[in-house]
Design a protein around this motif. Structure first.
Motif, PDB file in Angstrom:
ATOM      1  N   LYS A 600      28.131  15.933  -7.996  1.00  0.00           N
ATOM      2  CA  LYS A 600      28.956  14.774  -7.132  1.00  0.00           C
ATOM      3  C   LYS A 600      27.989  14.062  -6.305  1.00  0.00           C
ATOM      4  CE  LYS A 600      33.037  14.546  -4.343  1.00  0.00           C
ATOM      5  NZ  LYS A 600      33.827  15.395  -3.632  1.00  0.00           N
ATOM      6  N   VAL A 613      21.982   3.524  -9.740  1.00  0.00           N
ATOM      7  CA  VAL A 613      21.771   4.864  -9.439  1.00  0.00           C
ATOM      8  C   VAL A 613      20.754   5.304 -10.304  1.00  0.00           C
ATOM      9  CG1 VAL A 613      22.508   7.224  -9.077  1.00  0.00           C
ATOM     10  CG2 VAL A 613      23.947   5.231  -8.275  1.00  0.00           C
ATOM     11  N   GLN A 647      28.505   8.681 -21.759  1.00  0.00           N
ATOM     12  CA  GLN A 647      29.814   8.313 -21.003  1.00  0.00           C
ATOM     13  C   GLN A 647      30.823   9.411 -20.853  1.00  0.00           C
ATOM     14  OE1 GLN A 647      31.447   4.727 -22.896  1.00  0.00           O
ATOM     15  NE2 GLN A 647      29.951   3.310 -22.167  1.00  0.00           N
ATOM     16  N   ILE A 650      30.414  11.063 -17.211  1.00  0.00           N
ATOM     17  CA  ILE A 650      30.348  10.130 -16.040  1.00  0.00           C
ATOM     18  C   ILE A 650      31.746   9.651 -15.686  1.00  0.00           C
ATOM     19  CG2 ILE A 650      29.672   7.770 -15.216  1.00  0.00           C
ATOM     20  CD1 ILE A 650      27.336   9.511 -15.277  1.00  0.00           C
ATOM     21  N   VAL A 652      33.247   7.410 -12.467  1.00  0.00           N
ATOM     22  CA  VAL A 652      33.158   6.899 -11.033  1.00  0.00           C
ATOM     23  C   VAL A 652      34.502   6.218 -10.610  1.00  0.00           C
ATOM     24  CG1 VAL A 652      32.009   4.657 -10.173  1.00  0.00           C
ATOM     25  CG2 VAL A 652      31.098   5.713 -12.124  1.00  0.00           C
ATOM     26  N   LEU A 654      36.301   4.500  -6.900  1.00  0.00           N
ATOM     27  CA  LEU A 654      36.045   3.571  -5.919  1.00  0.00           C
ATOM     28  C   LEU A 654      37.210   3.729  -4.906  1.00  0.00           C
ATOM     29  CD1 LEU A 654      34.691   1.155  -4.612  1.00  0.00           C
ATOM     30  CD2 LEU A 654      35.895  -0.416  -6.070  1.00  0.00           C
ATOM     31  N   VAL A 658      39.713   5.427 -10.513  1.00  0.00           N
ATOM     32  CA  VAL A 658      38.861   5.534 -11.255  1.00  0.00           C
ATOM     33  C   VAL A 658      38.439   4.236 -11.844  1.00  0.00           C
ATOM     34  CG1 VAL A 658      38.276   6.127 -13.726  1.00  0.00           C
ATOM     35  CG2 VAL A 658      39.778   7.746 -12.217  1.00  0.00           C
ATOM     36  N   VAL A 659      37.064   4.120 -11.968  1.00  0.00           N
ATOM     37  CA  VAL A 659      36.424   2.522 -12.444  1.00  0.00           C
ATOM     38  C   VAL A 659      36.398   2.644 -14.201  1.00  0.00           C
ATOM     39  CG1 VAL A 659      34.473   1.474 -12.403  1.00  0.00           C
ATOM     40  CG2 VAL A 659      35.185   2.197 -10.303  1.00  0.00           C
ATOM     41  N   VAL A 661      35.120   2.952 -17.748  1.00  0.00           N
ATOM     42  CA  VAL A 661      33.971   3.208 -17.979  1.00  0.00           C
ATOM     43  C   VAL A 661      33.083   1.948 -18.508  1.00  0.00           C
ATOM     44  CG1 VAL A 661      34.492   4.052 -20.447  1.00  0.00           C
ATOM     45  CG2 VAL A 661      32.515   5.143 -19.271  1.00  0.00           C
ATOM     46  N   VAL A 664      30.367   0.478 -16.680  1.00  0.00           N
ATOM     47  CA  VAL A 664      29.153   1.442 -16.054  1.00  0.00           C
ATOM     48  C   VAL A 664      28.064   1.162 -17.653  1.00  0.00           C
ATOM     49  CG1 VAL A 664      28.163   3.803 -15.852  1.00  0.00           C
ATOM     50  CG2 VAL A 664      30.717   3.003 -14.972  1.00  0.00           C
TER      51      VAL A 664
END
Length: 674
Positions: A600, A613, A647, A650, A652, A654, A658-659, A661, A664
C-alpha cells in the motif's frame, strides 16, 4: 592551502553606517565605511571559516541576524505599530494565491504607453486563447488561461505624472489616482471591470516607485499640496540632479493614505520599485532622514493594507538588505533577485539565470522569497527561463504580448488543485530556495561549464525529500559533462536514488553515494545552445514484509528479499518541477496479512496531473515456451487482447474513489516493468 573557505560580510543598516568591501588591485580586500550620522559610529565586519562555502556563509548570516534583531533599529512608535499590525491586520491565508498563483504582468507585454483598454484586451485574449488551446492542443482543464492567471500586475505608466513626454527621471507624481488619458474613469473603475469580467484574478497589484515615481513627487501636484515636501540632490550619474520627495514627517501619513486609497479602489498588492534611490541621495543628512523612514513606513502600510502582498524591487542595497529583509519578525517578503528580463537582448538571457543563481546564495538566507523576474512564454529562450523559474522556489510571472502564448509551456509550470471549489491553478513551487550548487560557486560565467542550480523539496520528515538539479548551458557552444550524484542537494550516504530527466523523461538505474555500488553514480549530460535539463533525484522507498517464520535464516532472508518491493514517487510527470506537487512524505506499507505480497502506497498531492511511480518489479503471467518447429504457422484468427497481468494487481484510489484502470499505464525502465 588548507582547503578552507573564508567568507567576509560587511553589516550595514543597523545604524547610519554603511560598510562595504573594495578590491585594491593586488588581491587585498579593503573595508570602506562611511558614517551619515553626526555621532560616532561603528563599522561591523563578520568573518567565518568553513570546510564548505555554504557553511561559512550560513555562519556569518546567522550572526548578522543576531546583531540586527538584537539592536533597536526601529523607533519606539514604529516598533509598537509594527507589532499591532502583525497581530491584527495580517491575513496569512491571502498569501497562498500571491506566492503560488501564476501572475501576468503588463510591462513587456503592453509597453510603456499603458491604458486600461490595453489591459482589458490583453486579459480577453488570454481568456480566448485559453479556450482555443484547450480545443486544439491540450484537451485538459488546466489549459484555460482565463483560470490559470490568478494575479495581475499593472506595471509602470498608470500613474498621474507631470512633464508629459520627458524622461522618466524628470517626471514627478501628482495624484494618487490613475492618469485620466489612459484611465478616464479612474483606477477603481479599471479594477472593478477586471474583477467582474475575470473572477479568476484574485489579486491586482500596481507598480510605483518608493519615492513616488522615478522623478519623485511633482512640486506642483495635488500630492505636494497635501503633504510636506523636501528637495533632495541626487548623486551624479544615471539619476543625478534634484527632485522633490515627501518630507520625512509626512512619509508615514502619505503611505497610509495612498495604500488606503488603493485598497478602496480594488487594488490589494503592490510592486514597489526604485528603492535604491534612498542610497543615491547626495547629502548624508538626507540619507539619514529618509533611509529608515521610507523603509518602515512602506513595510507597516503594506502589512496593514495588503498583508505584505508586495514585491520589493531594486532594493538590494546594504541598508535595506539588513534593515528590512534579514529579520524574521514579519512575514516573508517577495524581493526581486536580479536585473530585469530584457527580451530583445539575446546575450542577457543566460546571464540572467547565472546572476539569479549566484545572488540566491545570499538572498536564500534572508527573510524573503527571491523573485527571478517575469519572462515571455513565446520567445527563443522561453523554456530556458521557464525551467529556471520553476526550479527557483519563487513566484512565476509571464509578460506575454497578447496572443503570443505557449500553452504547453504554461501547462508544464502549472497544475489544477483538487480543492477548494472551484479548483484553482497553481505553480508547482519547491518549498526551498534554488541557488548555485557548492561545486559551481567559484566557476566564472565564461568558463565553458554548465551552470548547475540546486533545490530541495522537503517532505514532512527530515529523511525524505526530492533533490532538483537544473543544468543550464550558459556558454556559446554545445557541451557535455559528467554530473555526479553528489552534486544533488540533500542526497545522503546510505540512501538509494532514482534520477529522472525533464523534458526527456529518461530514468537512471538506482544510484547511491556508496563507493562500493556497482552502478557508477554519475550522469552523462549533453546540451546544445540554449540547452537545459532538470534532473530530479527521488529517494527509493522499500516495503519489506514482516519476518518470515521459516526456521532457516538463509531461507527467511531469501523469501524477504523476493517479497521486498522498492518504489520511488516521481510526482507529476510532464511538469518542470513535478516533484513539488508531492506534499509531505509518501507512506509505503507491506500488507501481508496472509503471506501476500500486497503493498500500500499513500501519496498526498497538492494538484492534479499524471502521477508517476517507479516500481522495482510488476507481475507478469508465466507462459510455457512454444515448441520449436520449421513448419510455417497457419494464419491465426484475431483474438481478443487480454489486459496485461500487472493490471490485475493494481488498485488506485483518489480520495477513496477507484480510478479506472484504463487511466493507468506502465512503461519499461532499465529493462524492467515500472
Amino acid at each position: 592551502m588548507d582547503g578552507l573557505h573564508l567568507v567576509l560580510l560587511a553589516v550595514s543598516g543597523v545604524d547610519d553606517v554603511l560598510t562595504a568591501f573594495r578590491p585594491d588591485g593586488y588581491g587585498n580586500v579593503i573595508v570602506h565605511s562611511k558614517n551619515d550620522s553626526t555621532e560616532e559610529g561603528q563599522a561591523r565586519v563578520l568573518a567565518a571559516v568553513g570546510t564548505t562555502f555554504n557553511t561559512a556563509l550560513a555562519a556569518v548570516m546567522y550572526q548578522a541576524r543576531k546583531i540586527v534583531m538584537g539592536l533597536d533599529t526601529m523607533s519606539g512608535s514604529n516598533k509598537k505599530e509594527m507589532q499591532r499590525v502583525l497581530e491584527k491586520d495580517v491575513k496569512a491565508e491571502y498569501m497562498y494565491n500571491w506566492y503560488d498563483g501564476l501572475t501576468y504582468c503588463t510591462w513587456n507585454a503592453l509597453g510603456q504607453n499603458l491604458d486600461e483598454q490595453k489591459i482589458f484586451n490583453a486579459l480577453n485574449v488570454l481568456k480566448d486563447k485559453g479556450i482555443e488551446g484547450t480545443l486544439e492542443a491540450l484537451s485538459t482543464a488546466f489549459a484555460y488561461l482565463t483560470h490559470i492567471v490568478t494575479n495581475l500586475i499593472i506595471d509602470d505608466n498608470w500613474q498621474s505624472l507631470d512633464h508629459q513626454g520627458e524622461s522618466q527621471f524628470q517626471r514627478g507624481w501628482t495624484d494618487f489616482d490613475a492618469n485620466k488619458d489612459g484611465f478616464p474613469s479612474g483606477l477603481k473603475h479599471t479594477a472593478t471591470m477586471i474583477r467582474e469580467q475575470h473572477p479568476n484574478i484574485q489579486h491586482i497589484a500596481v507598480w510605483h516607485a518608493l519615492l513616488g515615481y522615478w522623478g519623485g513627487v511633482s512640486p506642483t501636484g495635488k500630492i505636494a499640496k497635501n503633504y510636506k515636501t523636501r528637495t533632495v540632490r541626487k548623486a551624479e550619474g544615471l539619476v543625478g540632479g534634484e527632485m522633490t520627495v515627501i518630507h520625512e514627517d509626512d512619509v508615514p501619513r502619505m503611505y497610509d493614505d495612498f495604500y488606503k486609497f488603493l485598497l478602496d479602489s480594488g487594488i490589494d498588492s503592490v510592486k514597489t520599485d526604485a528603492q535604491f534611490f534612498l542610497d543615491v541621495m547626495d547629502d548624508a543628512d538626507d540619507r539619514r532622514r529618509f533611509m529608515k523612514t521610507y523603509q518602515e513606513a512602506w513595510t507597516i502600510s503594506s502589512l496593514r493594507y495588503f498583508s505584505l502582498k508586495a514585491i520589493s524591487c531594486m532594493s538590494q542595497i546594504p541598508q535595506i538588505l539588513f534593515h528590512t529583509q534579514l529579520a524574521t519578525d514579519k512575514p516573508r517578503l517577495m524581493v526581486r533577485n536580479s536585473d530585469d528580463f530584457f527580451p530583445d537582448v539575446p546575450s542577457s538571457h543566460p546571464f540572467h539565470i547565472f546572476a539569479n543563481a549566484h545572488t540566491s546564495l545570499l538572498t536564500s538566507h534572508l527573510n524573503v522569497l527571491p523573485d527571478w523576474d517575469m519572462f515571455q512564454t513565446s520567445h527563443p529562450y522561453s523554456s530556458y527561463h521557464a525551467a529556471a523559474r520553476a526550479l527557483s522556489g519563487g513566484p512565476i510571472y509571464i509578460t506575454d504580448t497578447p496572443g503570443e502564448h505557449s500553452l504547453p509551456l504554461i501547462a508544464s509550470m502549472t497544475a489544477t488543485t483538487i480543492s477548494p471549489t472551484p479548483p484553482k491553478t497553481i505553480i508547482l513551487r519547491p518549498n526551498n530556495i534554488a541557488k548555485c550548487i557548492e561545486q559551481s560557486v567559484y566557476t566564472p560565467y565564461q568558463a565553458r561549464h554548465f551552470l548547475q542550480i540546486g533545490n530541495y523539496h522537503s517532505g514532512s520528515t527530515a529523511s525524505y525529500g526530492a533533490s532538483l538539479l537544473g543544468v543550464f548551458n550558459v556558454s556559446e557552444q554545445a557541451l557535455t559533462e559528467l554530473i555526479p550524484l553528489a552534486h544533488f542537494p540533500g542526497v545522503k550516504p546510505g540512501e538509494r536514488y532514482l534520477v529522472r530527466a525533464h523534458p526527456s523523461g529518461d530514468i537512471s538505474s538506482p544510484l547511491s553515494l556508496d563507493a562500493s555500488d556497482p552502478v557508477p553514480s554519475v550522469l552523462n549530460v549533453a546540451l546544445g545552445l540554449k540547452g537545459w535539463n532538470i534532473l530530479t533525484a527521488y529517494p527509493i522507498l522499500s516495503a519489506t514484509p514482516p519476518p518470515s517464520t521459516s526456521t532457516s535464516s538463509a531461507e527467511r532472508k531469501k523469501k524477504e528479499e523476493k517479497k521486498r518491493t522498492e518504489l520511488a514517487v516521481l510526482g507529476l510527470l510532464h511538469k518542470l518541477s513535478g516533484a513539488a506537487a508531492v506534499v509531505g512524505t509518501p507512506k509505503v506499507q507491506h500488507l501481508n496479512p496472509t503471506g501476500s505480497e500486497n503493498v500500500k502506497v499513500m501519496i498526498t498531492l497538492k494538484a492534479l496531473g499524471v502521477l508517476g511511480v517507479w516500481v522495482s518489479s510488476l507481475p507478469e503471467p508465466e507462459q510455457d515456451p512454444e515448441p520449436q518447429s520449421d513448419v510455417p504457422k497457419a494464419p491465426q484468427p484475431p483474438q481478443q487482447q487480454t489486459p496485461p497481468e500487472w493490471q490485475n494487481h493494481i488498485l488506485v484510489l483518489l480520495r477513496g474513489r477507484v480510478v479506472p484502470v484504463s487511466t493507468v499505464s506502465a512503461s519499461v525502465v532499465g529493462g524492467k516493468k515500472a
